[in-house]
Scaffold this motif. Structure first.
Motif, PDB file in Angstrom:
ATOM      1  N   GLN A   1       0.836  -1.210   0.000  1.00 42.20           N
ATOM      2  CA  GLN A   1       0.000   0.000   0.000  1.00 42.20           C
ATOM      3  C   GLN A   1       0.868   1.256   0.000  1.00 42.20           C
ATOM      4  OE1 GLN A   1      -0.043  -2.459   2.217  1.00 42.20           O
ATOM      5  NE2 GLN A   1      -2.146  -3.143   2.691  1.00 42.20           N
TER       6      GLN A   1
ATOM      7  N   SER B   1       2.417   1.731  -3.419  1.00 46.85           N
ATOM      8  CA  SER B   1       1.416   2.215  -4.368  1.00 46.85           C
ATOM      9  C   SER B   1       1.210   3.717  -4.216  1.00 46.85           C
ATOM     10  CB  SER B   1       0.102   1.469  -4.154  1.00 46.85           C
ATOM     11  OG  SER B   1      -0.918   1.978  -4.987  1.00 46.85           O
TER      12      SER B   1
ATOM     13  N   THR C   1       1.953   6.812  -6.914  1.00 48.67           N
ATOM     14  CA  THR C   1       0.966   7.833  -7.275  1.00 48.67           C
ATOM     15  C   THR C   1       1.561   9.234  -7.146  1.00 48.67           C
ATOM     16  OG1 THR C   1      -0.833   6.412  -6.533  1.00 48.67           O
ATOM     17  CG2 THR C   1      -1.312   8.762  -6.720  1.00 48.67           C
TER      18      THR C   1
ATOM     19  N   GLU D   1       6.736   3.367 -10.704  1.00 47.61           N
ATOM     20  CA  GLU D   1       5.704   2.338 -10.677  1.00 47.61           C
ATOM     21  C   GLU D   1       5.585   1.682  -9.304  1.00 47.61           C
ATOM     22  OE1 GLU D   1       6.564  -0.382 -13.802  1.00 47.61           O
ATOM     23  OE2 GLU D   1       6.032   1.037 -15.399  1.00 47.61           O
ATOM     24  N   GLY D   2       6.364   2.187  -8.351  1.00 49.67           N
ATOM     25  CA  GLY D   2       6.295   1.636  -7.000  1.00 49.67           C
ATOM     26  C   GLY D   2       7.100   0.373  -6.810  1.00 49.67           C
TER      27      GLY D   2
END
Length: 531
Positions: free
Chosen positions: A303, A306, A310, A347-348
């Motif tokens: 999480q 992600s 963002t 892209e994490g």
């Protein structure tokens, strides 16, 4: 009072007066260290050291050694007590667990470190020449003891005496040739030179050493002025760094239950607009967060990754400190945990990592020979990791998209001369992530930043440093601060990355030049007139 009478008073002092003089003289040396940087005051502790050794008398060599070593211990204890008092702040972060043990850091550590100058004073007394030669002998022995302090029992080269001169930007440039320990040799000799004003019999003998010291100091300043180029610092094209300094308190609030709130603060602060032309993180190519940024394992928290993805604009990269879990080893019930720097793409995905090699004893792990005893006293390492952190196996360049290879350094790894550059092709810059929040608004973070700056001078490499509470900043390969965030403030700093400077002599030869200087000083000490 004349200088001769002052010298006689120190040389002839005995008992508690002698110990008090040594303690005060050593403690005065801290005034020449950051944040004050009153570098001319190096004269006081070093000159008094010469006179104290002059007065270390005995009927045998062993007796003279013991007398000099005893007074050297008090001198060193004063220096380390005054220079490292701020370590006590770490014991108050979790006062309910560690406050009772504060004397171990504030008093016991300086008491242990004082054995190094004690050894130097004692050895110097065994071969103590008359006249100005003893100035060089003190420099040789004290510099050797500092080299030992930087290597014995994993080493602790904090506030090495050469740092008394390193705060003067021009003088610090000689470290590009002779390194910190060579600078230490010169600093001791320069500071001790006025001792002959109070003890030489002839007028010529009295002034020779101080005049030479002034000439050498002027030469060092001149070299520094010649070495540092004039004009804007050239930058790596296409790189825009954003350094994020969250200024989080190092207390119980930094815990897993507050992990989401901490991440929210990082994301909001990282996207802060700093001017009408820099609207948040969108213009940034590389976002950098400090050491141990999260109270959770970033690699096992999708999480968080992600949300980082963002935040990051296309092709931007996050460089952050984070705890990293390794593979569970045979016979073990849990994986080793590393103090790491991790690189996260837009892209994490964690694309590369560096694991800290040189861990802090008692802070990140307990020495095996003392672990049972320490845990029986109810103590643990300061960082709450079951079993302590595991050490990385080797120092390797950190690969980061869009940047030259980085010499990654976590926390106090940056204070070790000649150990900051990984083997192989030369790195393009040094990346130092740290968390000095343990030490609050004390002199400790200033001293840490000053030592990191000197590594930039030694290696000719730029330094990018991000600290939780400060001091964060970018330094070029000449030790010049391009931009910085002050201690104890929250903020972001947008700055370019300086190009690496020419390879320095010290980067190529390391402490070999220091060894040659020691030999030269030893030879000269035997050749100087003994009056």
């Amino acid at each position: 009072m004349s200088i001769s009478r002052l010298a006689d008073g120190v040389i002839l002092a005995w008992g508690w007066r002698r110990r008090l003089i040594a303690l005060g003289a050593g403690a005065s040396g801290a005034l020449a260290l950051p944040p004050l940087d009153l570098w001319p005051l190096i004269v006081f502790p070093m000159t008094i050291a010469v006179w104290l050794i002059d007065g270390a008398l005995g009927t045998s060599a062993a007796a003279r050694f013991r007398a000099a070593a005893a007074v050297g211990w008090w001198w060193g204890f004063g220096f380390f007590l005054a220079g490292l008092w701020w370590l006590g702040a770490a014991f108050l972060v979790e006062a309910d667990k560690f406050a009772w043990a504060m004397p171990l850091g504030v008093i016991a550590l300086p008491a242990f470190l004082a054995f190094f100058p004690a050894l130097a004073f004692g050895c110097a007394r065994l071969v103590w020449p008359a006249g100005a030669g003893r100035i060089l002998m003190l420099a040789i022995m004290l510099a050797l003891s500092e080299w030992l302090r930087g290597h014995v029992l994993t080493g602790f080269p904090w506030n090495v005496y050469g740092m008394m001169l390193a705060g003067q930007p021009q003088i610090a440039q000689i470290a590009s040739v002779i390194g910190l320990y060579g600078l230490t040799l010169l600093a001791i000799a320069i500071g001790a030179a006025p001792a002959t004003l109070g003890t030489s019999e002839s007028r010529a003998g009295r002034w020779r050493a101080p005049v030479v010291a002034l000439i050498v100091t002027a030469g060092l300043i001149g070299f520094g002025l010649w070495r540092v180029p004039v004009g804007p610092t050239p930058l790596v094209a296409g790189v825009q760094l954003r350094l994020m300094q969250p200024n989080l308190p190092q207390d119980a609030k930094f815990s897993a239950r507050n992990g989401e709130a901490i991440l929210n603060q990082y994301l909001a602060l990282s996207d802060r607009a700093t001017s009408p032309t820099t609207p948040g993180v969108q213009a940034v190519t590389h976002l950098i967060w400090p050491e141990s940024a999260f109270p959770f394992l970033l690699g096992r928290t999708p999480q968080a990754l992600s949300r980082i993805a963002t935040l990051l604009p296309p092709n931007a990269t996050l460089i952050t400190g984070a705890a990293r879990a390794g593979e569970v080893l045979p016979g073990e019930s849990r994986p080793p945990i590393f103090n790491a720097i991790q690189v996260v793409d837009d892209e994490g995905t964690i694309v590369s990592s560096y694991d800290k090699v040189h861990l802090v004893p008692f802070g990140e792990y307990l020495p095996p020979v003392l672990e049972t005893l320490i845990r029986s006293l109810g103590l643990s390492e300061f960082v709450s990791v079951p079993g302590g952190f595991a050490a990385g196996t080797r120092r390797v360049p950190l690969s980061i998209r869009g940047l030259p290879p980085a010499a990654a350094l976590i926390c106090y790894e940056v204070i070790f001369p000649s150990e900051v550059a990984p083997p192989g092709p030369r790195a393009g810059f040094m990346l130092n992530l740290t968390n000095d929040g343990w030490f609050g608004q004390t002199s400790g973070p200033y001293q840490h930043f000053a030592q990191a700056r000197l590594r930039a001078v030694e290696e000719g490499l730029p330094l990018v440093r991000v600290a939780n509470t400060g001091i964060s900043g970018v330094v070029d390969g000449y030790g010049r601060v391009i931009a910085s965030l002050p201690l104890g403030t929250e903020g972001v700093l947008d700055v370019g990355l300086p190009l690496a400077g020419p390879v320095t002599l010290y980067a190529g030869l390391g402490d070999a030049i220091f060894a040659a200087l020691l030999a030269g000083f030893l030879l000269l000490s035997r050749l100087l007139p003994r009056h």
